[in-house]
Design a protein around this motif. Structure first.
Motif, PDB file in Angstrom:
ATOM      1  N   LEU A  14      -5.026 -30.092  59.342  1.00 56.88           N
ATOM      2  CA  LEU A  14      -4.115 -29.764  60.443  1.00 56.88           C
ATOM      3  C   LEU A  14      -3.143 -28.653  60.022  1.00 56.88           C
ATOM      4  CD1 LEU A  14      -3.936 -31.007  63.291  1.00 56.88           C
ATOM      5  CD2 LEU A  14      -1.996 -32.364  62.494  1.00 56.88           C
ATOM      6  N   SER A  15      -2.620 -28.754  58.809  1.00 57.28           N
ATOM      7  CA  SER A  15      -1.658 -27.757  58.311  1.00 57.28           C
ATOM      8  C   SER A  15      -2.295 -26.379  58.196  1.00 57.28           C
ATOM      9  CB  SER A  15      -1.108 -28.197  56.951  1.00 57.28           C
ATOM     10  OG  SER A  15      -0.421 -29.419  57.051  1.00 57.28           O
ATOM     11  N   ILE A  16      -3.523 -26.327  57.650  1.00 59.90           N
ATOM     12  CA  ILE A  16      -4.231 -25.049  57.521  1.00 59.90           C
ATOM     13  C   ILE A  16      -4.426 -24.414  58.893  1.00 59.90           C
ATOM     14  CG2 ILE A  16      -6.460 -23.995  56.945  1.00 59.90           C
ATOM     15  CD1 ILE A  16      -6.674 -26.068  54.657  1.00 59.90           C
ATOM     16  N   LEU A  17      -4.898 -25.214  59.842  1.00 59.48           N
ATOM     17  CA  LEU A  17      -5.186 -24.692  61.181  1.00 59.48           C
ATOM     18  C   LEU A  17      -3.926 -24.208  61.889  1.00 59.48           C
ATOM     19  CD1 LEU A  17      -7.774 -27.380  62.382  1.00 59.48           C
ATOM     20  CD2 LEU A  17      -8.243 -25.045  61.637  1.00 59.48           C
ATOM     21  N   ILE A  18      -2.851 -24.996  61.790  1.00 56.34           N
ATOM     22  CA  ILE A  18      -1.604 -24.630  62.484  1.00 56.34           C
ATOM     23  C   ILE A  18      -1.002 -23.376  61.873  1.00 56.34           C
ATOM     24  CG2 ILE A  18       0.776 -25.348  62.926  1.00 56.34           C
ATOM     25  CD1 ILE A  18      -0.339 -28.255  63.055  1.00 56.34           C
ATOM     26  N   ILE A  19      -0.882 -23.330  60.550  1.00 55.92           N
ATOM     27  CA  ILE A  19      -0.256 -22.185  59.881  1.00 55.92           C
ATOM     28  C   ILE A  19      -1.019 -20.898  60.189  1.00 55.92           C
ATOM     29  CG2 ILE A  19       0.179 -21.129  57.622  1.00 55.92           C
ATOM     30  CD1 ILE A  19       0.910 -23.950  56.610  1.00 55.92           C
ATOM     31  N   LYS A  38      11.610 -18.122  64.899  1.00 53.68           N
ATOM     32  CA  LYS A  38      11.225 -19.333  64.170  1.00 53.68           C
ATOM     33  C   LYS A  38       9.731 -19.327  63.868  1.00 53.68           C
ATOM     34  CE  LYS A  38      14.554 -22.937  65.527  1.00 53.68           C
ATOM     35  NZ  LYS A  38      14.647 -24.300  66.123  1.00 53.68           N
ATOM     36  N   PHE A  39       9.382 -19.891  62.710  1.00 49.42           N
ATOM     37  CA  PHE A  39       7.983 -20.124  62.336  1.00 49.42           C
ATOM     38  C   PHE A  39       7.928 -21.538  61.775  1.00 49.42           C
ATOM     39  CE2 PHE A  39       4.145 -20.375  60.064  1.00 49.42           C
ATOM     40  CZ  PHE A  39       3.313 -19.311  60.389  1.00 49.42           C
ATOM     41  N   TYR A  40       7.332 -22.459  62.535  1.00 53.43           N
ATOM     42  CA  TYR A  40       7.375 -23.871  62.147  1.00 53.43           C
ATOM     43  C   TYR A  40       5.987 -24.505  62.049  1.00 53.43           C
ATOM     44  CZ  TYR A  40      12.150 -25.517  61.678  1.00 53.43           C
ATOM     45  OH  TYR A  40      13.409 -25.788  61.193  1.00 53.43           O
ATOM     46  N   LEU A  41       5.791 -25.224  60.941  1.00 53.22           N
ATOM     47  CA  LEU A  41       4.672 -26.142  60.815  1.00 53.22           C
ATOM     48  C   LEU A  41       5.170 -27.506  61.291  1.00 53.22           C
ATOM     49  CD1 LEU A  41       1.888 -27.132  59.742  1.00 53.22           C
ATOM     50  CD2 LEU A  41       2.985 -27.450  57.512  1.00 53.22           C
ATOM     51  N   VAL A 112      -7.656 -15.756  65.204  1.00 55.44           N
ATOM     52  CA  VAL A 112      -7.659 -16.265  63.831  1.00 55.44           C
ATOM     53  C   VAL A 112      -8.457 -17.564  63.737  1.00 55.44           C
ATOM     54  CG1 VAL A 112      -6.201 -17.280  62.027  1.00 55.44           C
ATOM     55  CG2 VAL A 112      -5.540 -15.127  63.099  1.00 55.44           C
ATOM     56  N   ASN A 113      -8.322 -18.436  64.749  1.00 57.78           N
ATOM     57  CA  ASN A 113      -9.079 -19.694  64.743  1.00 57.78           C
ATOM     58  C   ASN A 113     -10.583 -19.449  64.688  1.00 57.78           C
ATOM     59  OD1 ASN A 113      -6.632 -21.234  66.804  1.00 57.78           O
ATOM     60  ND2 ASN A 113      -7.160 -21.868  64.742  1.00 57.78           N
ATOM     61  N   PHE A 114     -11.058 -18.528  65.512  1.00 58.40           N
ATOM     62  CA  PHE A 114     -12.493 -18.248  65.540  1.00 58.40           C
ATOM     63  C   PHE A 114     -12.946 -17.566  64.246  1.00 58.40           C
ATOM     64  CE2 PHE A 114     -11.842 -18.117  70.344  1.00 58.40           C
ATOM     65  CZ  PHE A 114     -12.282 -19.415  70.511  1.00 58.40           C
TER      66      PHE A 114
END
Length: 448
Positions: A14-19, A38-41, A112-114
Motif C-alpha cells: 500500500l505504501s509503495i503504491l500510494i507514494i 502537502k505530501f502525505y502517506l 505512474v500506476n500503469f
C-alpha cells in the motif's frame, strides 16, 4: 507471526503504491512550478505520526492507512479549501496554469500506476520466468469441485480447448479467472468438442457458493493426516498414495471418492504407493463414504516423477523480458476492465465480490514470498490506476473530465460548480467505501 507477515506485506504494498501515485502528481506539479503544500502517506485526520516542512511542502505520514494525498495550491480537491480559492489567482497556483499542464499533473498519478505495473511484470518475467503445464499435456482433463461450475456444464475430465474464442495453450492458475469472466468455453469430452455457454449470473452464483476454485488440476489421493476417530490409522501412513481399490486402478482423488461413496460402511481392499513400493491394505469406509483422512499434496517434481504432469519452465533474458512483461500487463489490464464492467452490471452478481481493505489484506499470504508480493502489488497498481480514471469528481478521472471539457469548449467550470461536483464525488466515494467494507463485514459475520 502469520498476522505480522500478512500485515507487513499489506502495508508495504500500500505504501509503495500510494507514494509512487502521489509522486506522479508531485513531480509534474513541481516541473510546472506549481506549489505543493502537502505530501502525505496515509490520511492525517487531526493527527500526524510524522511531519516535516521542507521548502514550501509539508511531508508527513498520517495514522489512517486508507490512502494518501498531495495538496496542490489553487486546486479544489478533497480538502475543500474554499478560503484559498476566494483570493486572486497566483502564478504558482494550479488554477493559473494552462489546461494542458493541469491535465498532465492530474494524469501523473495513474500514469505512474500503469508504468509501475508494467515494470513489475517485466522484472518478474526476468527474475522468475514462466512456470506452466502445456495444455496438451493434461491428458485426463481438469478437476471440477464447484457445483456451480458443474451445473453450468463443465465436468471433471473435460479438456479446456478455448475460452471466448482464445485457444488455451498453457494451463496456469489464471485459467480459472479467465473462465469466471468468460461467456463461452469449448471443451473436449470423450473425444468430442462441446461448446458451453455460461449463464449471465455465473460470477454471482460462484460467489454465493463461496468456493474459490472454478477448475483445477486433477490430483492423486495423498494421505495428509488423520481424523481423531479414523479407523485407518494402522493401515495407512501420511504420504501414502492410493493407486487401486478393489483391484481396479485409481489415479485421481475424484476417482477414489466415487468408489468410496459406493462402498459406505464397508471394508475395501486397496493398494497404496508407499516409499515407491506398492503395499496392499484393507480400509474401512465410514457411513459418509470417507476414510477419515485429510488430503495431502505432492510437490511438482514428485507429480512429474509419478507421471501425472510434465511441468515446463521458461527463462527470459533481460531484453526478452520486456515484451513478455508488457503482454502480461496488457492482459491484466484487460482482465480488470472486464471485472469492473461485470461489477457495474447487476445481472452478473459480480458486485457481491466487491471488497474493501479487509479483502485486499486477505489477498496477501501468511508466508513471505517476494514473487507473490510483487504479483499482487502489480495487480493492485493496475486496479488503483483504473479506479482513479473513473469519471467521478474527487477522483483523478473526474478532474480530467472537467479539464477535457475546458480544453474542448474553451470554458472553465466555475469554482462553485467544482465545489459542488467535488462534494457529490466525495459522497459517491464514501458510499463505495461503505459498500465495499460493509461487504467485508457481512462476509466475516456469515462466514463467507
Amino acid at each position: 507471526m502469520e498476522i505480522v507477515i500478512k500485515l507487513s506485506q499489506f502495508l508495504l504494498s500500500l505504501s509503495i503504491l500510494i507514494i509512487l501515485h502521489e509522486l506522479g502528481h508531485f513531480i509534474p506539479a513541481k516541473l510546472f512550478k506549481t506549489r505543493v503544500e502537502k505530501f502525505y502517506l496515509f490520511f492525517d485526520v487531526k493527527y500526524s505520526l510524522f511531519k516535516k516542512k521542507i521548502g514550501e511542502t509539508v511531508y508527513g505520514i498520517g495514522w489512517l492507512p486508507l490512502g494518501g494525498y498531495v495538496k496542490i495550491a489553487g486546486m479544489i480537491d478533497e480538502s475543500m479549501d474554499k478560503e484559498q480559492m476566494q483570493g486572486e489567482a497566483q502564478p504558482w497556483e494550479f488554477r493559473s496554469k494552462p489546461a494542458w499542464q493541469r491535465l498532465i499533473i492530474m494524469l501523473g498519478g495513474v500514469t505512474v500506476n500503469f508504468i509501475l505495473a508494467f515494470i513489475i511484470y517485466i522484472g518478474m518475467a526476468y527474475a522468475y520466468g514462466d512456470f506452466y503445464i502445456k495444455n496438451e499435456d493434461i491428458k485426463d482433463g481438469i478437476w471440477v469441485t464447484n457445483p456451480v461450475v458443474e451445473n453450468a456444464g463443465i465436468q471433471t475430465g473435460d479438456k479446456i480447448l478455448s475460452i471466448d474464442g482464445q485457444k488455451v495453450d498453457k494451463f496456469v492458475p489464471s485459467v480459472s479467472l479467465d473462465i469466471l469472466m468468460s461467456k463461452q468455453v469449448v471443451v473436449e469430452r470423450a473425444g468430442e468438442e462441446k461448446t458451453i455457454t455460461l449463464p449471465v449470473n455465473f460470477i454471482g452464483k460462484i460467489l454465493d457458493e463461496n468456493k474459490k476454485n472454478v477448475i483445477t488440476l486433477r490430483m492423486p489421493f495423498v494421505i495428509g493426516g488423520f481424523a481423531d476417530d479414523s479407523k485407518n490409522k494402522e493401515q495407512l501412513k501420511t504420504k501414502d498414495i492410493l493407486v487401486s481399490l478393489n483391484g481396479n486402478p485409481v489415479k485421481y482423488y475424484d476417482e477414489v471418492k466415487s468408489v468410496l461413496e459406493a462402498h459406505k460402511n464397508q471394508k475395501i481392499n486397496a493398494t497404496v504407493l508407499r516409499d515407491n513400493k506398492e503395499t496392499p491394505v484393507t480400509l474401512q469406509v465410514d457411513k459418509e463414504g470417507k476414510l477419515g483422512v485429510g488430503l495431502g499434496t505432492l510437490q511438482e517434481d514428485n507429480l512429474e516423477k509419478l507421471g501425472y504432469y510434465k511441468f515446463s519452465k521458461e527463462s527470459y533474458g533481460f531484453f526478452e523480458s520486456f515484451p513478455i512483461g508488457i503482454e502480461r500487463g496488457v492482459t491484466q489490464l484487460g482482465n480488470y476492465w472486464k471485472q469492473l464492467k461485470a461489477i457495474f452490471n447487476p445481472s452478473t452478481g459480480a458486485y457481491k465480490g466487491v471488497g474493501g481493505f479487509a479483502a485486499i489484506y486477505n489477498v496477501f499470504p501468511d508466508t513471505w514470498s517476494w514473487e507473490t508480493f510483487w504479483n499482487i502489488t502489480a495487480l493492485l497498481s493496475i486496479m488503483l490506476g483504473v479506479m482513479n480514471l473513473l469519471p467521478i469528481p474527487a477522483l483523478d478521472g473526474g478532474h480530467v473530465m472537467f479539464l477535457l471539457y475546458e480544453m474542448i469548449s474553451g470554458k472553465t467550470p466555475s469554482d462553485k460548480f467544482m465545489e459542488r461536483a467535488q462534494l457529490v464525488g466525495f459522497v459517491l466515494l464514501i458510499s463505495l467505501l461503505l459498500f465495499a467494507n460493509g461487504n467485508d463485514i457481512y462476509k466475516a459475520i456469515v462466514g463467507k
